[in-house]
Motif scaffolding. Structure first.
Motif, short mmCIF file in Angstrom:
data_model
loop_
_atom_site.label_atom_id
_atom_site.label_comp_id
_atom_site.label_asym_id
_atom_site.label_seq_id
_atom_site.Cartn_x
_atom_site.Cartn_y
_atom_site.Cartn_z
N SER A 79 0.82 -1.20 0.00
CA SER A 79 0.00 0.00 0.00
C SER A 79 0.86 1.25 0.00
O SER A 79 2.00 1.24 0.47
N ALA A 80 0.29 2.32 -0.53
CA ALA A 80 0.90 3.64 -0.43
C ALA A 80 0.07 4.46 0.55
O ALA A 80 -1.16 4.28 0.63
N LEU A 81 0.72 5.32 1.30
CA LEU A 81 -0.03 6.09 2.30
C LEU A 81 0.49 7.53 2.36
O LEU A 81 1.65 7.81 2.06
N GLY A 122 -4.86 13.18 9.83
CA GLY A 122 -5.54 12.07 9.18
C GLY A 122 -4.60 11.39 8.21
O GLY A 122 -3.49 11.88 7.93
N TYR A 123 -5.02 10.25 7.70
CA TYR A 123 -4.19 9.55 6.72
C TYR A 123 -5.07 8.84 5.70
O TYR A 123 -6.24 8.55 5.93
N LEU A 124 -4.47 8.57 4.55
CA LEU A 124 -5.09 7.80 3.48
C LEU A 124 -4.14 6.67 3.14
O LEU A 124 -2.99 6.90 2.75
N ASP A 125 -4.61 5.44 3.29
CA ASP A 125 -3.82 4.23 3.03
C ASP A 125 -4.47 3.49 1.86
O ASP A 125 -5.53 2.88 2.02
N GLN A 126 -3.85 3.55 0.68
CA GLN A 126 -4.42 2.97 -0.53
C GLN A 126 -3.72 1.67 -0.89
O GLN A 126 -2.51 1.63 -1.10
#
Length: 229
Positions: A174-176, A191-195
């Motif tokens: 994953s990329a974050l 906050g974070y986004l984990d794709q």
């Protein structure tokens, strides 16, 4: 390849353990015969290892309805190919109609008891690995934070995550991206986004989707943090 009722290809995997799912199809150059059963087309491959068990086949202007079946009372690992008695003159039968017609000839298109048990066991093992991997991803996400802020009290960082479960042959890459705003030396909101970029989940029974994992958090000091995933 089906050349005649007595000359056709067979697949025998009874000597080994079968995992995963395969799709069955008929070679376009085949010649089929209506109202015929091609015995033991598959041996050692149960229906829960098949991605499809019925379909239509067109050759020479004729449309054939075929189905992979077990004989009632026959070996669980022996699969026959049945061709319906007459050409299709309209839409193919529904699955319920096809099951009823096959059952009248002592055939089952649906998995029998041992197939169902094997399928449930395989699904359970696959889901156990996926749940363990997802749990590990969420636990890692609870530690994401920003520790270095610029002159405007803003922090933005990017990175990657690899998650593998030793007990299962599953992993994800994953990329974050993590960002936060610091209100004071001890209080920050972020906050974070984990794709998920790729996954390896052998078996083909259950798969993870590629949707992102998103969270916002409120951090206080260096040890206390509240997160909403």
């Amino acid at each position: 390849m089906f050349s005649s009722p007595s000359s056709y290809g067979k697949l025998d995997v009874s000597a080994g353990a079968v995992t995963g799912v395969m799709n069955f199809n008929i070679n376009s150059a085949s010649s089929l015969t209506y109202n015929n059963t091609y015995a033991t087309v598959l041996n050692g491959l149960k229906l829960n290892n098949l991605g499809n068990s019925y379909r239509t086949f067109t050759s020479g202007g004729n449309v054939y309805q075929w189905a992979l079946v077990h004989r009632v009372g026959g070996p669980a690992t022996q699969t026959d190919l049945v061709i319906q008695p007459a050409p299709l003159s309209s839409a193919p039968p529904t699955l319920a109609e096809l099951k009823a017609a096959l059952l009248a000839d002592s055939y089952l298109i649906a998995p029998i008891n041992c197939d169902t048990q094997a399928s449930v066991a395989a699904l359970g093992n696959s889901l156990q690995g996926l749940f363990a991997m997802q749990s590990a991803g969420v636990i890692n996400g609870m530690t994401y934070d920003c520790s270095l802020f610029g002159p405007n009290n803003i922090c933005v960082s990017a990175g990657g995550r690899f998650t593998g479960i030793s007990a299962f042959p599953n992993n994800t890459v994953s990329a974050l991206i993590i960002s936060a705003y610091r209100f004071s030396p001890n209080l920050r909101f972020g906050g974070y986004l984990d794709q998920n970029l790729s996954q390896s989940t052998p078996g083909g029974i259950a798969q993870l989707n590629n949707g992102p994992m998103v969270s916002v958090y409120l951090g206080y000091g260096h040890k206390v943090r509240m997160a909403l995933v």
